[in-house]
Scaffold this active site. Structure first.
Site, PDB file in Angstrom:
ATOM      1  N   GLU A 101     -17.944  11.240 -35.150  1.00 10.72           N
ATOM      2  CA  GLU A 101     -16.869  11.004 -36.128  1.00 10.72           C
ATOM      3  C   GLU A 101     -16.358   9.566 -36.081  1.00 10.72           C
ATOM      4  O   GLU A 101     -15.339   9.258 -36.704  1.00 10.72           O
ATOM      5  CB  GLU A 101     -15.706  11.968 -35.874  1.00 10.72           C
ATOM      6  CG  GLU A 101     -16.043  13.437 -36.041  1.00 10.72           C
ATOM      7  CD  GLU A 101     -16.289  13.844 -37.486  1.00 10.72           C
ATOM      8  OE1 GLU A 101     -15.938  13.059 -38.379  1.00 10.72           O
ATOM      9  OE2 GLU A 101     -16.851  14.928 -37.711  1.00 10.72           O
ATOM     10  N   HIS A 127      -8.255  15.207 -33.439  1.00  6.00           N
ATOM     11  CA  HIS A 127      -8.856  16.358 -34.110  1.00  6.00           C
ATOM     12  C   HIS A 127      -9.097  17.439 -33.070  1.00  6.00           C
ATOM     13  O   HIS A 127      -9.649  17.176 -32.005  1.00  6.00           O
ATOM     14  CB  HIS A 127     -10.173  15.982 -34.790  1.00  6.00           C
ATOM     15  CG  HIS A 127     -10.978  17.185 -35.198  1.00  6.00           C
ATOM     16  ND1 HIS A 127     -10.461  18.169 -36.010  1.00  6.00           N
ATOM     17  CD2 HIS A 127     -12.227  17.586 -34.860  1.00  6.00           C
ATOM     18  CE1 HIS A 127     -11.375  19.121 -36.166  1.00  6.00           C
ATOM     19  NE2 HIS A 127     -12.450  18.798 -35.472  1.00  6.00           N
ATOM     20  N   HIS A 184      -9.238  22.168 -32.502  1.00  2.77           N
ATOM     21  CA  HIS A 184      -9.456  23.474 -33.123  1.00  2.77           C
ATOM     22  C   HIS A 184      -8.358  24.453 -32.699  1.00  2.77           C
ATOM     23  O   HIS A 184      -8.590  25.320 -31.855  1.00  2.77           O
ATOM     24  CB  HIS A 184     -10.833  24.033 -32.717  1.00  2.77           C
ATOM     25  CG  HIS A 184     -11.997  23.255 -33.242  1.00  2.77           C
ATOM     26  ND1 HIS A 184     -13.309  23.552 -32.913  1.00  2.77           N
ATOM     27  CD2 HIS A 184     -12.058  22.197 -34.101  1.00  2.77           C
ATOM     28  CE1 HIS A 184     -14.122  22.702 -33.534  1.00  2.77           C
ATOM     29  NE2 HIS A 184     -13.392  21.871 -34.248  1.00  2.77           N
ATOM     30  N   HIS A 222     -11.757  25.398 -40.062  1.00  2.00           N
ATOM     31  CA  HIS A 222     -12.334  24.460 -39.095  1.00  2.00           C
ATOM     32  C   HIS A 222     -11.321  23.995 -38.051  1.00  2.00           C
ATOM     33  O   HIS A 222     -11.518  24.224 -36.867  1.00  2.00           O
ATOM     34  CB  HIS A 222     -12.950  23.270 -39.848  1.00  2.00           C
ATOM     35  CG  HIS A 222     -13.518  22.210 -38.940  1.00  2.00           C
ATOM     36  ND1 HIS A 222     -14.288  21.178 -39.392  1.00  2.00           N
ATOM     37  CD2 HIS A 222     -13.405  22.019 -37.605  1.00  2.00           C
ATOM     38  CE1 HIS A 222     -14.642  20.403 -38.367  1.00  2.00           C
ATOM     39  NE2 HIS A 222     -14.111  20.898 -37.278  1.00  2.00           N
TER      40      HIS A 222
END
Ligand code: ZN
Length: 269
Positions: free
Chosen positions: A118, A141, A143, A213
């Site tokens: 990323e 980022h 989850h 996601h």
């Protein structure tokens, strides 16, 4: 370690702490998630004793990032590894003055690792942040399980409803996440569609829910980015708990939310 490099030691401690939380919460299975931080008060001098990579090209120039340094997690690395050995599983990207090429400083003192896949998205976001929200130096980022489950609810497919539903579950969500979450419908992870949608969404939101996601947050520190996701995830968890118990949560009323927003309108400014 050289004494110049020691200037960012507190940052590694914070990274280690937050990566540990991500793992403990179950938000970082396998190699899920990535973190990057644009560094302040550093220069080539800071990293002069570290091994460096060859020169790489960015997919597109990012003028705002010329001569900037970004600490970023390595591809395939686990948050539980980063918690224990933050330097071993991260690296520093040095964007050259031409804003189109970069090299990596290896902080692992040995094993040469590659940045997260990323990286282009992170750098593009840092470019936008530096220009528009210069205090926002961190991208996280992860989850968060409850938010992801929540995003599978068939009705939770628009930003307004998502934010109303999360806000009404707890006063702190209204206070600590006053701009709520941006919402991006499902895309294949890592593609340019989700990267561009995320960059566009940063104009109005600091935290974004990637449907089915995970969450993408920008913050003034790793801790701050984590805290906002944590608060929003808690609201999602409580909403799902009420649903699992078989009732629709009463939620804060419109009047109660308006009152909160009025009383805490200057909070955190
Ligand atoms: Zn992910």
């Amino acid at each position: 370690m050289n004494h110049h490099f020691a200037i960012i030691e507190p940052l590694y401690q914070e990274l280690s702490e937050i990566a540990g939380y991500l793992w403990e919460r179950g938000w970082a299975e396998l190699n899920a998630g990535n973190i990057s931080i644009r560094l302040a008060n550093v220069s080539e001098h800071t990293f002069q004793d570290l091994a460096i990579s060859e020169t790489f090209s960015l997919p597109a120039p990012i003028p705002a990032l010329a001569n900037e340094f970004v600490l970023i997690t390595g591809t395939g690395r686990r948050m539980r590894q980063i918690a224990k050995q933050p330097k071993e599983h991260t690296m520093i990207v040095s964007v050259h003055s031409n804003a189109t090429t970069y090299h990596i400083y290896y902080t692992s003192f040995g094993q040469q690792i590659k940045p997260t896949s990323e990286l282009p998205t992170h750098l593009a976001c840092h470019g936008v942040l530096k220009t528009n929200k210069p205090n926002y130096n961190t991208i996280l980022h992860t989850h968060p399980s409850d938010l992801i489950s929540f995003s599978h609810h068939p009705d939770m497919n628009n930003e307004e409803l998502i934010n109303k539903t999360l806000w009404k579950m707890h006063p702190e969500t209204v206070v600590f996440a006053p701009t709520g979450m941006g919402f991006i419908p499902y895309q294949i992870p890592g593609n340019t569609v989700i990267a561009n949608a995320t960059i566009a969404k940063l104009a109005t939101k600091n935290t974004i829910l990637w449907q089915k996601h995970g969450a993408f947050a920008v913050g003034t520190s790793i801790t701050q980015a984590f805290d906002v996701i944590d608060v929003l995830n808690k609201s999602a968890a409580m909403y799902l708990q009420c649903k699992a118990a078989g009732f629709e949560p009463t939620g804060l009323t419109e009047a109660e939310m308006s009152e909160l927003m009025e009383v805490y309108k200057d909070f955190g400014k």
